[in-house]
Design an enzyme around this catalytic site. Structure first.
Site, mmCIF file in Angstrom:
data_model
loop_
_atom_site.group_PDB
_atom_site.id
_atom_site.type_symbol
_atom_site.label_atom_id
_atom_site.label_comp_id
_atom_site.label_asym_id
_atom_site.label_seq_id
_atom_site.Cartn_x
_atom_site.Cartn_y
_atom_site.Cartn_z
ATOM 1 N N LYS A 275 9.959 2.933 21.925
ATOM 2 C CA LYS A 275 9.589 4.287 22.331
ATOM 3 C C LYS A 275 9.426 4.308 23.843
ATOM 4 C CE LYS A 275 6.197 7.923 21.373
ATOM 5 N NZ LYS A 275 5.008 8.294 20.571
ATOM 6 N N THR A 325 8.056 -1.863 15.241
ATOM 7 C CA THR A 325 8.857 -2.220 14.074
ATOM 8 C C THR A 325 9.960 -1.192 13.866
ATOM 9 O OG1 THR A 325 6.917 -3.208 13.033
ATOM 10 C CG2 THR A 325 8.785 -2.722 11.604
ATOM 11 N N TYR A 326 11.152 -1.688 13.565
ATOM 12 C CA TYR A 326 12.271 -0.798 13.278
ATOM 13 C C TYR A 326 12.353 -0.566 11.780
ATOM 14 C CZ TYR A 326 17.076 0.759 12.569
ATOM 15 O OH TYR A 326 18.192 1.446 12.174
ATOM 16 N N ALA A 327 12.158 0.675 11.367
ATOM 17 C CA ALA A 327 12.267 1.052 9.956
ATOM 18 C C ALA A 327 13.723 1.421 9.683
ATOM 19 C CB ALA A 327 11.334 2.217 9.638
ATOM 20 N N ASP A 331 12.842 8.045 8.076
ATOM 21 C CA ASP A 331 11.635 8.667 7.545
ATOM 22 C C ASP A 331 11.911 9.283 6.180
ATOM 23 O OD1 ASP A 331 12.086 11.788 7.956
ATOM 24 O OD2 ASP A 331 12.843 10.781 9.747
ATOM 25 N N ASP A 370 -2.214 13.655 11.432
ATOM 26 C CA ASP A 370 -0.867 14.237 11.453
ATOM 27 C C ASP A 370 0.022 13.568 10.412
ATOM 28 O OD1 ASP A 370 1.088 15.994 12.249
ATOM 29 O OD2 ASP A 370 1.765 14.780 13.936
ATOM 30 N N GLU A 374 7.714 13.322 8.027
ATOM 31 C CA GLU A 374 8.415 12.819 9.209
ATOM 32 C C GLU A 374 7.756 11.578 9.792
ATOM 33 O OE1 GLU A 374 8.650 17.392 9.655
ATOM 34 O OE2 GLU A 374 7.531 15.917 8.514
ATOM 35 N N ASP A 388 3.433 7.029 14.346
ATOM 36 C CA ASP A 388 3.045 8.145 15.212
ATOM 37 C C ASP A 388 1.538 8.377 15.185
ATOM 38 O OD1 ASP A 388 2.996 10.226 16.932
ATOM 39 O OD2 ASP A 388 4.277 11.561 15.763
#
EC number: 2.7.11.1
Length: 836
Positions: A275, A325-327, A331, A370, A374, A388
């Protein structure tokens, strides 16, 4: 020889007496009556002297007294044989010491005399302490004849022989001695057995203790290793990371002040999601606190199951970097949009994983604020990862105590307060709004329109630049946040109820044309459950969506463990201990049963080529997904040798176009021939909308709102498109990014499937590996979503123009033969909320 002192005289006398004893033996003793006393005196002197020599380190005064007594005794015992000396000399002090005996080497004699004394004691005193008969019988005048009866020629010989002799005892004492010896041996044997038994017990206890302490020792060793590693890291810190350590690929997300890229570590070759937050935008949006809070919470939740891990952070002059971490599966929202809704088993599993994640957060005093599809990512094993944390809040001990005693504020119900709320929502600044929350893509390919009540698209159209004053997303925000109440973990439980509703129904529970309408529904808690909604799930959602936070299911439970929610019937059969080790249920294209209709699942397998790549086809698909429009690249045309009823020549097209000008749907065909049309119910989850479906020569599948006369979107065409009918009314249209559920109330589902398949073969050819029309029973469930992609919307599908004139019959249905008008009717640019 003249003697100068008494000591010399005594020494000389003792030496002479000893020599006489050695030479003459017993005869010398018989000839000298006083020799016995002299010998005893000499022996006494020698014994005392020997004792003095051995214990020279003891008190000197006591030894000197012993020497004086011995000297006096020796003097009195030898008066008869020693010559008289002058009185003045006789009064001189006599001193006997070890040096005198050392000079004449009498140490050996002292040892012999001591042995003789010990022999005398042993022979005359038994073990019981009584005087033996030997002593009584040998009490002669001189006390020396007893040595002769024992066979010894002298006291010295008897003393030497005493070293190997046994103790002289009476028969009674010997019997007692034997008994005592036997008892002693028995005691020794018993003590040995007891010691062996204790030794075995000790060994067993030690082994069991070692086994019990082994895990603890391993943990201690691991802790020591970790501490040593930390110390090594502190002593030798890892080199600072920089953007040059990563290869940045495609971007996978975007926010108001950040972009998320897929990157590869050049050292470990591992994939990460990085990010990148631009400092200039952070300062402009005043997001410094959000960045700090997100970094703090991510550090706290790293290595916790069910959360995105923060690997490292670094910065340069322009940006901040979060390596996470790469998902791989993206989402959850595209999956809901793709299949319409999850079945009950799938919803139950993912809701349980979200509940465990909430427990982990709240146990650490973190409130996400939140939670929404997403922000729920899926790893390569299709398990959830919460992401997030920019809106998260870390509760202090005081805030946590207040949360337990929180009393909800009175709901705002009168119109004046509603007007104030409206003014506030329109004028105050927004802390939550970003590009991620602007776009809720349900997968329809529309001309910048949304088919159903998509709240996020209506927010954007209603007031694109409007700001709001709360943290979160409109559809999932809790009432206490809207009422400026204290933030509690119950806010996440409210969001959990909204997500469960959306997974089953296909849409969020609160929808509206703008934020104010949505907030009004939230404050009124106006939730409608459509037909087919699972009863246990409905009960769970109703208990979670309570206006008062204290009344929500789980709000009264202990922080970090929601026992009441776990015990709800909806979660029956969930193994909470091994939930994240289980294989999640596959996500199937699923059409919930409505009223008496059965549930339908598809049997068609969608191609799994949706992983990101670098070829032109993948780049085109990614670009269309990012921009929200269809690809403008025309697919290659493969001519089919078989005759197709939809293959029209130019003359036939002109004739058909002239006939359909009088049809009111002609204006939506964009100059193409309408091959088939009819009313269908377009299903999304449990919600259905009546639409006019047009099949044109593009090929294109256009659906229109017949009430508002607005084009709602198109089904994107591709060689992978397939049609599958379930019965006479229901048919599916499968695309790489979504499955469309259509219901023909007139019962022409088979005709629609055949028409769509014929048009696909006409446009893209008829590969032998594909079947013309798919048909399956409602119980089949082999279609599983195996990879993630964003649901691409398309308003301009690739159109293939036909140029070769081929005669073809007209459409068979009566509705296809309608003529269209010669003028195009304008459409309303606005969009109203569709009725539920």
């Amino acid at each position: 020889m003249k003697c100068k002192s008494w000591s010399n005289k005594i020494n000389n006398y003792v030496v002479r007496k000893i020599k006489s004893i050695k030479i003459n033996g017993t005869q010398q003793q018989l000839q000298l009556p006083g020799s016995g006393a002299s010998g005893i005196a000499a022996a006494a002197v020698i014994t005392v002297a020997s004792d003095c020599g051995e214990n020279c380190s003891s008190n000197g005064t006591e030894h000197q007294q012993h020497f004086n007594i011995a000297t006096t005794t020796a003097t009195s015992a030898t008066e008869a044989t020693m010559p008289a000396m002058a009185k003045e000399k006789a009064s001189a002090t006599v001193s006997l010491g070890e040096s005198n005996f050392r000079d004449i080497n009498l140490k050996d004699l002292a040892v012999v005399v001591e042995a003789a004394s010990r022999l005398h004691h042993q022979q005359n005193v038994c073990g019981c302490g009584a005087v033996s008969s030997t002593e009584n019988n040998n009490n002669s005048r001189y006390g020396s004849s007893k040595y002769l009866t024992n066979g010894h020629t002298s006291p010295l010989a008897a003393a030497v022989a005493s070293n190997s002799s046994s103790v002289a005892t009476t028969p009674h004492c010997r019997m007692l001695h034997n008994c005592s010896l036997q008892q002693y041996q028995n005691d020794i044997r018993q003590q040995t057995e007891i010691l062996d038994m204790l030794r075995q017990q000790h060994q067993q206890g030690y082994q069991s203790q070692q086994q019990q302490q082994q895990p603890q020792q391993q943990q201690e060793q691991q802790q020591q290793q970790e501490q040593s590693q930390q110390q090594q890291q502190l002593q030798n810190p890892a080199p600072r990371r920089s953007p040059n350590d990563f290869i940045f690929g495609r971007y996978i997300g975007e926010g108001s002040y950040s972009i998320v890229y897929l990157a590869v570590d050049i050292h470990s070759r591992r994939e990460y999601a990085i990010k990148v937050c631009e400092k200039r935008l952070i300062l402009r949006e005043r997001k410094q606190d959000y960045i700090k809070r997100e970094r703090e919470v991510m550090h706290q939740m790293t290595n916790v199951p069910g959360f995105v891990n923060l690997s490292c952070t670094f910065q340069d002059q322009r940006s901040l970097y979060f390596v996470m971490t790469y998902a791989r599966k993206g989402d959850m929202l595209p999956y809901i949009n793709r299949v319409g809704s999850f079945d009950v088993a799938c919803t139950r599993h993912y809701a349980a994983e979200l509940l465990l994640a909430c427990e982990h957060m709240h146990r650490r005093n973190v409130v996400h604020r939140d939670l929404k599809p997403e922000n729920i990512l899926l790893d390569e094993d299709m398990h959830t990862l919460i992401a997030d944390f920019g809106s998260a809040k870390v509760m202090t001990a005081h805030e946590r105590a207040l949360a337990t005693e929180h009393c909800s504020e009175q709901r705002r119900s009168n119109s004046d307060e509603d007007d104030e709320d409206s003014d506030r929502l329109e004028n105050e600044d927004e802390d939550f709004y970003d590009r991620d929350s602007e776009e809720l893509d349900d997968g329809d390919d529309e001309q910048q329109q949304e088919e159903m009540d998509s709240p996020r698209h209506r927010q954007r159209r209603y007031n694109r630049h409007r700001k709001a004053s709360f943290v979160g997303t409109a559809q999932y925000v809790s009432p206490e946040v809207l009422q400026n109440g204290p933030i509690t973990p119950a806010a996440d439980l409210w969001a959990l109820g909204c997500i469960v509703y959306q997974m089953i129904a296909g849409l969020p529970p609160f929808r509206g044309s703008n934020d104010y309408v949505i907030f009004k529904e939230i404050l009124d808690c106006a939730v409608d459950f459509p037909q087919g909604f699972d009863k246990d799930a409905e009960d769970l959602v109703r208990k979670l969506l309570r206006v008062d936070p204290r009344d929500r299911l789980g709000a009264q439970d202990e922080f970090g463990y929601y026992e009441s929610i776990r015990a709800h019937p909806f979660f029956a059969g969930i193994d909470w201990q091994t939930l994240r080790q289980q294989t999640p249920p596959p996500i199937y294209p699923y059409l919930p049963g409505v009223s008496q209709d059965e549930d339908f699942r598809s049997s068609y397998t969608v191609p799994g080529d949706l992983e990101p790549g670098l070829d032109e086809r993948q780049i085109s698909r990614l670009l269309s997904a990012e921009l929200g429009v269809g690809s403008s690249v025309a697919m290659p045309v493969k001519r089919s040798t078989a005759k197709n009823s939809f293959d029209l020549n130019d003359a036939e097209k002109l004739q058909r176009l002239e006939q359909q000008k009088t049809d009111k749907w002609h204006v939506f065909a964009d100059g193409e021939v309408i091959l088939k049309k009819g009313f269908v119910n377009k299903r999304k989850g449990l919600f259905a909308r009546k639409r006019m479906l047009l099949l044109t020569t593009g090929p294109r599948l256009i659906y229109i709102d017949p009430v508002q006369m607005i084009k709602k979107g198109e089904i994107p065409w591709s060689p992978d498109l397939r049609a599958e009918y379930k019965n006479f009314k229901i048919f599916f249209v499968h695309t790489p990014n979504r499955t469309y559920y259509l219901d023909d109330p007139e019962g022409y589902a088979i005709h629609w499937s055949e028409a769509i398949e014929n048009m696909r073969k006409l446009a893209y050819g008829d590969p032998s590996s594909t079947s013309a029309v798919s048909c399956s029973s409602g119980s089949s469930n082999s279609l599983a979503v195996i990879s993630n992609s964003s649901a691409a919307s398309s308003s301009n599908s690739p159109t293939v123009k036909r140029s070769s004139p081929v005669n073809a019959p007209q459409a068979s249905t009566a509705s296809d033969n309608r003529t269209l008008g010669s003028t195009r009717t304008g459409t309303s640019p606005s969009k109203k909320t569709a009725s539920k």
